[in-house]
Design a protein around this motif. Structure first.
Motif, PDB file in Angstrom:
ATOM      1  N   ALA A   1       0.814  -1.218   0.000  1.00 27.62           N
ATOM      2  CA  ALA A   1       0.000   0.000   0.000  1.00 27.62           C
ATOM      3  C   ALA A   1       0.844   1.263   0.000  1.00 27.62           C
ATOM      4  CB  ALA A   1      -0.936   0.003   1.208  1.00 27.62           C
ATOM      5  N   GLN A   2       2.119   1.162   0.368  1.00 22.58           N
ATOM      6  CA  GLN A   2       2.993   2.338   0.375  1.00 22.58           C
ATOM      7  C   GLN A   2       3.473   2.700  -1.024  1.00 22.58           C
ATOM      8  OE1 GLN A   2       5.500   0.635   3.836  1.00 22.58           O
ATOM      9  NE2 GLN A   2       5.837   2.847   3.962  1.00 22.58           N
ATOM     10  N   VAL A   3       3.366   1.785  -1.971  1.00 26.65           N
ATOM     11  CA  VAL A   3       3.766   2.043  -3.359  1.00 26.65           C
ATOM     12  C   VAL A   3       2.491   2.305  -4.152  1.00 26.65           C
ATOM     13  CG1 VAL A   3       4.980   1.169  -5.375  1.00 26.65           C
ATOM     14  CG2 VAL A   3       5.747   0.527  -3.074  1.00 26.65           C
ATOM     15  N   LEU A   4       2.227   3.575  -4.464  1.00 25.80           N
ATOM     16  CA  LEU A   4       0.968   3.937  -5.104  1.00 25.80           C
ATOM     17  C   LEU A   4       0.894   3.382  -6.521  1.00 25.80           C
ATOM     18  CD1 LEU A   4       0.434   7.643  -3.978  1.00 25.80           C
ATOM     19  CD2 LEU A   4      -0.091   5.513  -2.769  1.00 25.80           C
ATOM     20  N   SER A   5      -0.321   3.007  -6.926  1.00 27.59           N
ATOM     21  CA  SER A   5      -0.516   2.430  -8.250  1.00 27.59           C
ATOM     22  C   SER A   5      -1.897   2.788  -8.790  1.00 27.59           C
ATOM     23  CB  SER A   5      -0.380   0.899  -8.181  1.00 27.59           C
ATOM     24  OG  SER A   5      -0.731   0.311  -9.425  1.00 27.59           O
ATOM     25  N   HIS A   6      -1.930   3.151 -10.072  1.00 26.16           N
ATOM     26  CA  HIS A   6      -3.209   3.267 -10.768  1.00 26.16           C
ATOM     27  C   HIS A   6      -3.135   2.593 -12.137  1.00 26.16           C
ATOM     28  CE1 HIS A   6      -2.087   7.380 -12.849  1.00 26.16           C
ATOM     29  NE2 HIS A   6      -1.344   6.381 -13.250  1.00 26.16           N
ATOM     30  N   ILE A   7      -2.156   1.711 -12.283  1.00 28.98           N
ATOM     31  CA  ILE A   7      -1.922   1.078 -13.579  1.00 28.98           C
ATOM     32  C   ILE A   7      -3.123   0.257 -14.033  1.00 28.98           C
ATOM     33  CG2 ILE A   7      -0.800  -0.999 -12.649  1.00 28.98           C
ATOM     34  CD1 ILE A   7       1.153  -0.783 -15.049  1.00 28.98           C
ATOM     35  N   GLU A   8      -3.907  -0.275 -13.096  1.00 32.68           N
ATOM     36  CA  GLU A   8      -5.070  -1.070 -13.472  1.00 32.68           C
ATOM     37  C   GLU A   8      -6.050  -0.259 -14.307  1.00 32.68           C
ATOM     38  OE1 GLU A   8      -8.690  -3.748 -11.514  1.00 32.68           O
ATOM     39  OE2 GLU A   8      -7.285  -2.680 -10.209  1.00 32.68           O
ATOM     40  N   THR A   9      -6.178   1.037 -13.998  1.00 37.65           N
ATOM     41  CA  THR A   9      -7.156   1.891 -14.672  1.00 37.65           C
ATOM     42  C   THR A   9      -6.563   2.707 -15.808  1.00 37.65           C
ATOM     43  OG1 THR A   9      -8.332   2.084 -12.567  1.00 37.65           O
ATOM     44  CG2 THR A   9      -8.894   3.687 -14.274  1.00 37.65           C
ATOM     45  N   TYR A  10      -5.287   3.099 -15.689  1.00 37.57           N
ATOM     46  CA  TYR A  10      -4.709   4.052 -16.648  1.00 37.57           C
ATOM     47  C   TYR A  10      -3.518   3.526 -17.434  1.00 37.57           C
ATOM     48  CZ  TYR A  10      -7.641   7.247 -14.022  1.00 37.57           C
ATOM     49  OH  TYR A  10      -8.722   7.850 -13.420  1.00 37.57           O
ATOM     50  N   GLY A  11      -3.022   2.337 -17.105  1.00 37.82           N
ATOM     51  CA  GLY A  11      -1.867   1.821 -17.818  1.00 37.82           C
ATOM     52  C   GLY A  11      -0.629   2.668 -17.576  1.00 37.82           C
ATOM     53  N   ASN A  12       0.290   2.611 -18.532  1.00 34.73           N
ATOM     54  CA  ASN A  12       1.566   3.330 -18.453  1.00 34.73           C
ATOM     55  C   ASN A  12       1.468   4.568 -19.335  1.00 34.73           C
ATOM     56  OD1 ASN A  12       4.182   4.257 -18.875  1.00 34.73           O
ATOM     57  ND2 ASN A  12       5.069   2.240 -19.235  1.00 34.73           N
TER      58      ASN A  12
END
Length: 349
Positions: free
Chosen positions: A285-296
């Motif tokens: 949870a400390q490493v933020l991610s939105h790749i599932e929704t927005y990709g690279n």
């Protein structure tokens, strides 16, 4: 890989402070189902290996268009209608010449301010952050608008579904102001490096001077105008490279890795993000991610995620935050800051 020369932390004094953030992603959503069609490899495979379920794709908009939207949002968040200079980091310029940043400045109504583009692969935002911070710390400017914008989908082979599964489009921006190097929101210290001996691992071979010269001598030779990447080779190095870079930047800030609250990393691949968490001893949870929704979103991935996290109040004043990216060049970079009280405008199209 050779260890880059040490960059000592900046002495106390004038610094560049985060004053506002903005982001914009185009409205069109390209899902895994739409991308894959009737192929036997589909949504489950992409999610397992990349982590993306969808990505945003610009249809009628180009790189400068996205940059203007994100830049305007950042200025609004900072409560300002002006900036002394504009820096645009991009892998996907609208034209080889001229640079896009002067057009961005003009369309934002900033007048005839200095404006230039910066190309450093997916690490472009980190490099731009270092350049903008240095310009402010040196007293050259009091405010700088830094934007990272990419319509990278336009540089992907329409028939290469794997590359199209990885990348999306977007733009993120920050306003930096002059302040104290020790106050919350002050950017740095930095860690930057490159390895040009591996430049061919990620490249767009066609369109530049090298291809044009070769074509003049051998007209039948072909140079692809599309992006290509040796994914396995890059993936192996990206986790180690970003971990080493973050460790150096955190050390220069006088922190231990155990004191780091949040890591905002380039959204290349969820497996890479998971590897970063494991290697640095951070909770997922400390490493933020939105790749599932927005990709690279290429160079824009870090500032888009930053603006979205700030707008959602996922980032809390007082947190110790590190930023990092790794990509074409090869080039990498990391920076640190204590999160300040700051506004963000995140436009989801």
């Amino acid at each position: 890989m050779r260890t880059p020369p040490s960059c000592p932390p900046a002495p106390p004094g004038r610094g560049a402070v985060l004053a506002g953030l903005g982001s914009y992603v185009p409205p069109r959503v390209l899902t895994n189902a739409e991308l894959c069609g009737h192929r036997p490899i589909g949504d489950e495979w992409i999610r397992a290996r990349i982590g993306a379920g969808s990505r945003r794709i610009a249809d009628a908009e180009a790189t400068v268009d996205l940059a203007v939207r994100a830049g305007r949002h950042a200025l609004t968040a900072a409560g300002s209608a002006a900036a002394d200079a504009v820096v645009l980091a991009t892998l996907s310029p609208d034209r080889l010449c001229p640079a896009g940043a002067p057009e961005v400045a003009a369309r934002l109504g900033l007048g005839q301010v200095p404006a230039f583009d910066l190309a450093s692969g997916c690490s472009g935002f980190l490099y731009g952050l270092a350049v903008a911070t240095s310009m402010i710390a040196a007293g050259t400017f009091d405010t700088v608008l830094l934007i990272a914008s990419d319509v990278f989908s336009s540089f992907l082979d329409p028939d290469d579904w794997l590359m199209r599964a990885i990348f999306g489009d977007g733009a993120g921006a920050v306003v930096l102001r002059a302040g104290s190097a020790g106050e919350p929101g002050a950017i740095g210290p930095f860690d930057l490096g490159s390895d040009g001996a591996q430049a061919d691992l990620l490249e767009i071979p066609g369109g530049g001077a090298r291809a044009r010269k070769r074509l003049a001598q051998a007209p039948d030779e072909e140079f692809s105008p599309y992006f290509r990447m040796d994914g396995p080779a890059v993936r192996k190095q990206a986790v180690v490279g970003m971990c080493d870079s973050v460790t150096r930047a955190v050390g220069r800030a006088g922190w231990s890795l155990g004191e780091l609250d949040v890591l905002v990393a380039h959204q290349a691949n969820q497996r890479i993000l998971d590897g970063l968490a494991a290697e640095l001893g951070l909770a997922p949870a400390q490493v933020l991610s939105h790749i599932e929704t927005y990709g690279n979103a290429a160079a824009a991935s870090v500032p888009v995620l930053l603006a979205q996290a700030a707008a959602a109040e996922t980032l809390v004043p007082g947190q110790r935050v590190a930023l990092t990216a790794y990509g074409a060049g090869l080039a990498w970079g990391s920076a640190t800051l204590v999160w300040p009280e700051v506004r963000a405008v995140a436009d989801d199209g």
